[in-house]
Enzyme design. Structure first.
Site, mmCIF file in Angstrom:
data_model
loop_
_atom_site.group_PDB
_atom_site.id
_atom_site.type_symbol
_atom_site.label_atom_id
_atom_site.label_comp_id
_atom_site.label_asym_id
_atom_site.label_seq_id
_atom_site.Cartn_x
_atom_site.Cartn_y
_atom_site.Cartn_z
ATOM 1 N N SER A 193 0.690 -1.128 0.252
ATOM 2 C CA SER A 193 -0.102 0.086 -0.089
ATOM 3 C C SER A 193 1.007 1.234 0.143
ATOM 4 C CB SER A 193 -1.093 -0.067 1.217
ATOM 5 O OG SER A 193 -1.943 0.872 1.316
ATOM 6 N N ASP A 218 -0.136 -4.153 -3.962
ATOM 7 C CA ASP A 218 -1.245 -3.227 -4.183
ATOM 8 C C ASP A 218 -1.060 -1.872 -3.597
ATOM 9 O OD1 ASP A 218 -3.682 -3.655 -5.137
ATOM 10 O OD2 ASP A 218 -4.938 -3.196 -3.235
ATOM 11 N N HIS A 283 -7.535 -5.729 -0.496
ATOM 12 C CA HIS A 283 -6.197 -5.006 -0.408
ATOM 13 C C HIS A 283 -5.204 -5.922 0.368
ATOM 14 C CE1 HIS A 283 -3.859 -1.479 -0.710
ATOM 15 N NE2 HIS A 283 -4.021 -0.871 0.706
#
Length: 353
Positions: A193, A218, A283
Site C-alpha cells: 500500500s 497493491d 487490499h
C-alpha cells in the site's frame, strides 16, 4: 517578527484549513467524481471515505510538503533484523557498525526489506507472514521497517511522509552496502500500500547502486497520480519492479505499476472476501499472496495484451512461464499477467500440479 516564523505560521494555519475541508467531503456516488482521475476517495480509519477533488488534494499536499521542508514534522524510521538465528524476535539496528555487528545480519546472504502500509507497524501480521515465509524458504536477512507516521489517523499526513521515509530507507541500504558489501543484486524491497510507494522512493534515492527487486503489494491509489511516476512507485525504481494488484480502482491502482504487473482474479476483488465494501480484505490479500509465493512459488499466470483484458479475465487459458512473486523474475518478466487464485489457502493455482 521573524519572516520565516510568520511564513511557517501561515503554512500551519493553511494546512489546518485544508484538513478541515478534507474531513468534510461527502462520500457520494457521482459520475463526475472519477476516483484516481479528477480526485480520490480518501480512506478514513473507520473504513469510510471522503471525496477530495484533485485540485483540493494537490493544494493540500503542496502546503504540507512546504511544512515538511521546514522540518516541522519528524519521520522516525526503525529497522528490525530477523534471520534463521532469530526468526521471531527482531534485533533493532541503526546505521552504525556497532549496532549492525551486534545483530545476526550477514551481508553474504540475500536481504529482504519489508515495509508496512497505513495504520500498521512492524508487528503487523503482514510482516510476520512475509518474514516467516522468506526465512523458511531461504537463508536470508529480513529487515522489517517500522515508520511511525504510517499510524497517523489522517491518511494524507501519512502520504506526505512517504518520500522522506523512502529516503531514509535508501540511506540504510547504502550504509549496509558501503560498510558490509550487501549486494544490490540480491536485495529485495517489498512494500504494501503506502509502503509500496516508500519502496519506490527508496529505489529513487539509493546512491551506491540500483535495488535488484522491488515488490509493490497493491500500491496505494488515494492521493497518488498514475501520470506522475516520480511521485509514486514506478517500474524504473529498481532493476525489476513487480506489482501485485488486488484491489485496483479503490485502495490500489488498477493501471499497471510494475515492469511485471500481476492481477490476481482480475485485480479488483479477491475470492473469499465477501461484502468487501471498504476493499480492506482484497487490499490485504496482496501481502498474503506474496508470503505464499515466497514459500511455495505456486502462483501460475496467463500473459495478457493489456491490463483491461486482465481485469476482464479475457486473456485465454495458456499459462506463461512467469509466476507471481517468484524470486527468479528479475530481468526476465515484463508485461501484464492474469493470475487465477483459490478462495482459501493455498491461494495459488499451480499449473504443474
Amino acid at each position: 517578527m521573524n519572516k520565516t516564523f510568520i511564513k511557517m505560521k501561515f503554512l500551519l494555519i493553511l494546512a489546518a484549513c485544508f484538513v478541515a475541508v478534507l474531513a468534510n467531503q461527502p462520500f457520494d456516488d457521482n459520475d463526475a467524481q472519477i476516483h484516481g482521475e479528477n480526485g480520490w476517495y480518501v480512506p478514513r480509519v473507520d473504513g469510510t471515505f471522503d471525496w477530495v477533488s484533485k485540485e483540493e488534494a494537490e493544494s493540500y499536499l503542496e502546503t504540507m510538503e512546504n511544512i515538511e521542508s521546514f522540518g516541522l514534522s519528524t519521520v522516525p524510521v526503525k529497522y528490525y533484523v530477523y534471520t534463521r538465528a532469530n526468526p521471531s524476535k527482531g534485533t533493532k539496528i541503526v546505521a552504525t557498525t556497532k549496532s549492525v555487528d551486534a545483530s545476526n545480519f550477514d551481508a553474504s546472504k540475500p536481504t529482504y526489506f519489508v515495509i508496512h502500509g497505513w495504520t500498521q507497524s512492524y508487528t503487523s501480521g503482514m510482516n510476520k507472514d512475509i518474514r516467516a515465509a522468506a526465512l523458511r524458504r531461504f537463508d536470508c536477512n529480513v529487515i522489517v521497517v517500522d515508520w511511525a507516521r504510517a499510524r497517523s489517523v489522517d491518511y494524507a499526513t501519512s502520504v506526505i511522509a512517504v518520500p522522506k521515509v523512502g529516503a531514509k530507507v535508501a540511506e540504510m541500504i547504502d550504509f549496509l552496502n558501503k560498510n558490509y558489501k550487501m549486494s544490490f543484486e540480491t536485495l529485495t524491497v517489498a512494500g504494501h500500500s503506502l509502503g509500496a510507494h516508500v519502496a519506490g522512493y527508496a529505489g529513487k534515492n539509493v546512491k551506491n547502486g540500483k535495488i535488484g527487486t522491488i515488490i509493490g503489494m497493491d500500491p496505494a491509489l488515494p492521493l497518488f497520480n498514475y501520470d506522475k511516476p516520480k511521485k509514486r512507485l514506478a517500474e524504473t525504481d529498481g532493476v525489476y519492479v513487480e506489482s501485485i494488484q488486488t484491489n485496483g480502482g479503490l485502495l490500489g491502482f488498477l493501471k499497471p505499476i510494475g515492469k511485471g504487473a500481476f492481477y490476481p482474479n482480475g485485480g479488483e476483488e479477491q475470492p473469499g472476501c465477501p461484502l468487501d465494501v471498504t476493499g480492506a480484505c482484497s487490499h490485504g490479500r496482496s501481502t498474503t499472496y506474496y508470503a505464499e509465493a515466497l514459500e511455495l512459488n505456486d502462483f501460475s499466470s496467463i500473459q495478457c495484451p493489456d491490463y483491461k483484458q486482465a481485469v476482464a479475465d479475457s486473456c485465454g487459458a495458456k499459462f506463461s512461464t512467469s509466476r507471481m512473486g517468484a524470486v527468479y523474475n528479475v530481468d526476465k518478466v515484463a508485461g501484464v499477467y492474469y493470475v487465477p487464485v483459490h478462495r482459501s489457502y493455498p491461494f495459488g493455482v499451480n499449473n504443474e500440479e
